[in-house]
Design an enzyme around this catalytic site. Structure first.
Site, PDB file in Angstrom:
ATOM      1  N   SER A  98       0.835  -1.198   0.000  1.00  0.00           N
ATOM      2  CA  SER A  98       0.000   0.000   0.000  1.00  0.00           C
ATOM      3  C   SER A  98       0.877   1.258   0.000  1.00  0.00           C
ATOM      4  CB  SER A  98      -0.956  -0.054   1.194  1.00  0.00           C
ATOM      5  OG  SER A  98      -2.067   0.769   1.003  1.00  0.00           O
ATOM      6  N   ASP A 219      -9.651  -4.936  -5.970  1.00  0.00           N
ATOM      7  CA  ASP A 219      -9.201  -4.171  -4.805  1.00  0.00           C
ATOM      8  C   ASP A 219      -9.953  -2.849  -4.787  1.00  0.00           C
ATOM      9  OD1 ASP A 219      -7.891  -2.723  -2.860  1.00  0.00           O
ATOM     10  OD2 ASP A 219      -5.877  -3.153  -3.588  1.00  0.00           O
ATOM     11  N   HIS A 248      -7.513  -5.853  -0.500  1.00  0.00           N
ATOM     12  CA  HIS A 248      -6.283  -5.080  -0.506  1.00  0.00           C
ATOM     13  C   HIS A 248      -5.117  -5.789   0.196  1.00  0.00           C
ATOM     14  CE1 HIS A 248      -4.116  -1.342  -1.040  1.00  0.00           C
ATOM     15  NE2 HIS A 248      -3.948  -1.153   0.260  1.00  0.00           N
TER      16      HIS A 248
END
Length: 269
Positions: A98, A219, A248
């Site tokens: 991320s 996602d 995610h």
């Protein structure tokens, strides 16, 4: 504030052994425990470093996180560089989930000698949509997230976890929710503003380190158009790998496949 012992302050640990050193960096709202499923598998073949960012609820000193300092990813990149220097690590493989994916990109631009590959997991240079870019979120939706964090953080952690993790894996949903709850609400709020409002698209063309982008098939945080966009912009050789799982957090919901993709990427010289 200059932190003189990042190794200790960031709870850094080294496990396993092997020719390659993997540095695993978690994303928003979690800590190094997000790697628990993949860590023993990776440590069988590689030397693996895990740590906690200063915003993490697992970090003992709450004074490490300064909202003004960490209002951009550059300060995080500087911490990463200092940590790798302190641990005397060079030419490592950085696995950034991320927000950490972009932090790794920035660090690799500043110090390319420290990285020989970037593995970017669910990474985006910008979260909000614009006329020529699909980031996944409208600005109004991002403002709602900020409002929810500020008004009822406890409730938001549960609802957000259920949105971003495959709902067919309730154990992983609960793990994320608990991790989010450990982060202080005021930190969660200011860091969310950084994460959701950054725009590092112009940085991508400065990345010359080879990259592997790992994306799930669906996602909600990062649309499937983003990996292709990044692949086209990054100057280093870049491949995109899609893992057949929802959400995610593939390191939670498809950990064996996640490790397989990393193994294959590192075998592909």
């Amino acid at each position: 504030m200059v932190i003189h012992n990042l190794w200790t302050a960031m709870n850094a640990k080294i496990m396993g052994s092997g020719k390659e050193t993997l540095v695993l960096a978690h994303g928003y709202g979690v800590d190094q425990s997000i790697w628990d499923k993949v860590l023993p598998l990776l440590a069988d073949h590689y030397q693996v470093v895990v740590f906690d960012w200063c915003f993490s609820g697992a970090v003992k000193d709450p004074g490490l996180y300064d909202a003004a300092k960490y209002s951009t990813y550059d300060a995080f990149a500087d911490d990463l560089i200092c940590l790798l220097e302190e641990m005397k690590l060079k030419s490592s493989v950085f696995v950034g989930h991320s927000m950490s994916g972009m932090i790794g990109c920035i660090a690799s631009i500043k110090r390319p000698d420290l990285f020989h590959k970037l593995i970017l997991v669910g990474t985006t240079p910008r979260c909000t949509n614009s006329e020529d870019y699909e980031g996944g979120f409208e600005l109004s939706g991002v403002e709602e997230i900020f409002s929810s964090i500020k008004s009822n953080y406890e409730q938001w952690t549960s609802s957000f976890a259920a949105l971003v993790v495959d709902p067919s894996d309730p154990e992983s949903v609960e793990k994320l929710a608990k991790s989010l709850k450990r982060m202080r609400p005021e930190v969660a709020f200011t860091l969310a503003k950084t994460v959701f409002l950054i725009d590092y698209r112009d940085m991508l063309e400065k990345v010359t380190t080879p990259c592997c982008i790992i994306q799930t098939k669906n996602d909600i945080v990062v649309p499937n158009s983003v990996p292709k966009y990044m692949q086209n912009k990054i100057k280093g050789e870049t491949k995109v790998e899609i893992i057949d799982t929802e959400g995610h957090f593939p390191q939670l919901t498809a950990h064996h496949k996640f490790v397989e993709v990393i193994d294959a990427s590192l075998a592909d010289k």
